[in-house]
Design a protein around this motif. Structure first.
Motif, PDB file in Angstrom:
ATOM      1  N   ILE A  64      74.979  38.079  40.343  1.00 41.75           N
ATOM      2  CA  ILE A  64      76.384  37.631  40.357  1.00 41.75           C
ATOM      3  C   ILE A  64      76.616  36.647  39.214  1.00 41.75           C
ATOM      4  O   ILE A  64      77.580  36.769  38.454  1.00 41.75           O
ATOM      5  CB  ILE A  64      76.731  36.957  41.718  1.00 41.75           C
ATOM      6  N   ASP A  97      76.588  38.532  35.911  1.00 38.39           N
ATOM      7  CA  ASP A  97      77.821  39.311  35.702  1.00 38.39           C
ATOM      8  C   ASP A  97      78.983  38.410  35.314  1.00 38.39           C
ATOM      9  O   ASP A  97      79.877  38.808  34.579  1.00 38.39           O
ATOM     10  CB  ASP A  97      78.199  40.074  36.982  1.00 38.39           C
ATOM     11  N   LYS A  98      78.971  37.210  35.840  1.00 36.41           N
ATOM     12  CA  LYS A  98      80.076  36.296  35.520  1.00 36.41           C
ATOM     13  C   LYS A  98      79.857  35.546  34.208  1.00 36.41           C
ATOM     14  O   LYS A  98      80.662  34.696  33.836  1.00 36.41           O
ATOM     15  CB  LYS A  98      80.264  35.301  36.670  1.00 36.41           C
TER      16      LYS A  98
END
Ligand code: AMP
Ligand code: ZN
Length: 460
Positions: free
Chosen positions: A138, A141-142
């Motif tokens: 996560i 991806d950010k």
């Protein structure tokens, strides 16, 4: 009753308002299980135990979660040096897994001895590797991560709120002062979320991941477990004051980056327990364990009493004299309540004052003064006992059990007591005194009451 807690996040005492009425999500950073916990560590867990017990006494349903760090905590606290467990393993010839297993057992045993209620969820970092890898994805991806030679790092400059808990300057200093700075990092405060295993060495604890074989960074487990068990934002996060400048800012940053939410609303920190004015520390080897205390014939409960005599946000300088005084003080309380009638009706007035002290940022020294006030009061003894037992639900001094224990005498005492009763009947005071001395030598207290002699054997 309104509860106020000192929130390190805003540097002031604030009224505690839970996210969900009547419920509290509580997360405590747990121990690193590479050695015996020292009494400083254990003191911290006594404080959070009292916080939890107090919230429960006020009708809250508390879910308490604690991590067990069994991988990834490096000797520098930052991201340099050797993994504390791998190092302990190398030194002892046992595997890192065996070390973790063994010292987790020791920790559980110690907190049990100190009458600390076990957390509802007690999770080892190595049990959540899958979830930690998912969390890293996560963050990746950010766009919060970058890869360098030894691992995957969190770019703290990408999160404007970074360092809100500490001031950033202090964090910068910390990274530089402790270890040779990792020159590849973009910012000194950046930290590893995944470290690669060294190429020339196989670690006991390592896992495959999309980025390479390695192990999670120390801060990651707390972000992951707290989210799994308590949600994106929970109520109270606790830890020692050492966590203010590094571990907590990093934990908070990862969580905020992943969820867009503040990880916890209230951040509570205990001041350190010191020895001879210096830091009690496992890595420096300057510490005492609960076993050391027991070897010197002090009871774990005397240590708990000592810790509660101090406010958790003031440092406590540990001395053997103060422990000795605490042991004597606690014995006096037990001696006193041993003679009370069965518990009857608790005094609402004193209890309310007691709770008010606790509601004022856990003012345990003041709360303890109300316990003494009950003893000195002219309440009926059954009412005194009911009040004290209610207070002890929060303090956790195990007074009910200690009182029961004080009524069980050693077998050799029974004959001596019978003989003394007879001597007293015959008004043979010399014999009666001689027998009293024998009983005293066994540690037994005797009181001659209108109903005859009463004996107790106070043991903590
Ligand atoms: P550790 O096992 O080193 O990760 O520490 C466990 C907990 O004890 C952490 O919350 C620390 O902040 C806390 N702690 C460490 N040393 C002390 C100390 N001397 N006094 C009080 N708390 C401490
Ligand atoms: Zn933590």
């Amino acid at each position: 009753m309104k509860i106020h807690l000192y929130n390190s996040l805003n540097r002031k005492k604030e009224e505690f308002v839970p996210i969900k009425t009547g419920k509290v999500g509580l997360y405590s950073c747990g121990p690193t299980v590479y050695d015996h916990p020292h009494i400083g560590n254990l003191g911290a867990y006594i404080v959070w135990d009292v916080l939890k017990r107090f919230l429960i006494s006020q009708g809250y349903r508390v879910k308490h979660v604690m991590n067990i760090t069994d991988v990834g905590h490096l000797t520098s606290d930052a991201d340099e040096g050797e993994d504390k467990l791998e190092l302990a393993s190398r030194r002892s010839g046992r595997s890192a897994w065996q070390i973790a297993e063994y010292f987790l057992k020791v920790f559980r045993n110690n907190i049990n001895n100190l009458n600390i209620v076990e957390p509802d969820r007690f999770i080892r970092a190595t049990e959540t590797i899958k979830e930690q890898v998912h969390f890293i994805k996560i963050l990746s991806d950010k766009g919060f991560l970058y890869k360098i030679n030894d691992g995957l790092y969190f770019d703290t400059s990408k999160l404007p709120s970074y360092g809100r808990l500490a001031n950033l300057q202090a964090v910068d200093l910390q990274a530089g002062a402790r270890v040779e700075e990792n020159k590849e990092k973009k910012n000194p405060s950046d930290f590893a979320v995944w470290k690669f295993s060294p190429e020339d060495k196989k670690r006991d604890m390592e896992w495959d991941s999309p980025w390479g074989v390695g192990f999670p960074g120390w801060h990651l487990e707390c972000s992951v477990m707290s989210r799994m068990e308590l949600g994106d934002t929970f109520d109270i996060h606790t830890g020692g004051e050492d966590h203010l400048s590094l571990h907590h800012p990093n934990e908070m940053a990862q969580s905020e980056a992943a969820t867009g939410q503040l990880q916890a609303n209230y951040w509570l920190h205990n001041a350190f327990i010191k020895y001879q004015g210096g830091k009690m520390s496992k890595s420096a080897g300057s510490f005492f364990t609960l076993e050391n205390i027991k070897e010197k014939s002090y009871a774990p409960m005397a240590y708990r009493f000592l810790v509660l005599q101090n406010h958790y946000r003031s440092p406590l300088n540990f001395t053997w004299e103060s422990l000795s005084a605490a042991q004597a003080g606690l014995k006096n309380i037990v001696r006193e309540i041993a003679f009370y009638d069965k518990p009857k009706k608790a005094s609402k007035d004193v209890l309310s004052e007691f709770y008010q002290a606790m509601a004022d940022d856990l003012a345990t020294p003041r709360a303890l003064s109300f316990l003494q006030e009950v003893i000195n009061s002219n309440l009926k003894s059954g009412d005194k006992l009911a009040t004290i037992f209610k207070m002890d639900k929060v303090l956790g001094l195990d007074l009910e059990n200690l009182r029961d224990k004080s009524q069980e005498l050693p077998s050799e005492a029974h004959t001596l007591l019978k003989d003394r009763e007879l001597a007293r009947k015959n008004k043979d005071w010399t014999e009666s005194d001689r027998l009293r001395e024998k009983l005293t030598a066994l540690g037994i207290d005797i009181y001659d009451t209108p109903k005859g002699q009463k004996a107790i054997w106070v043991r903590l």
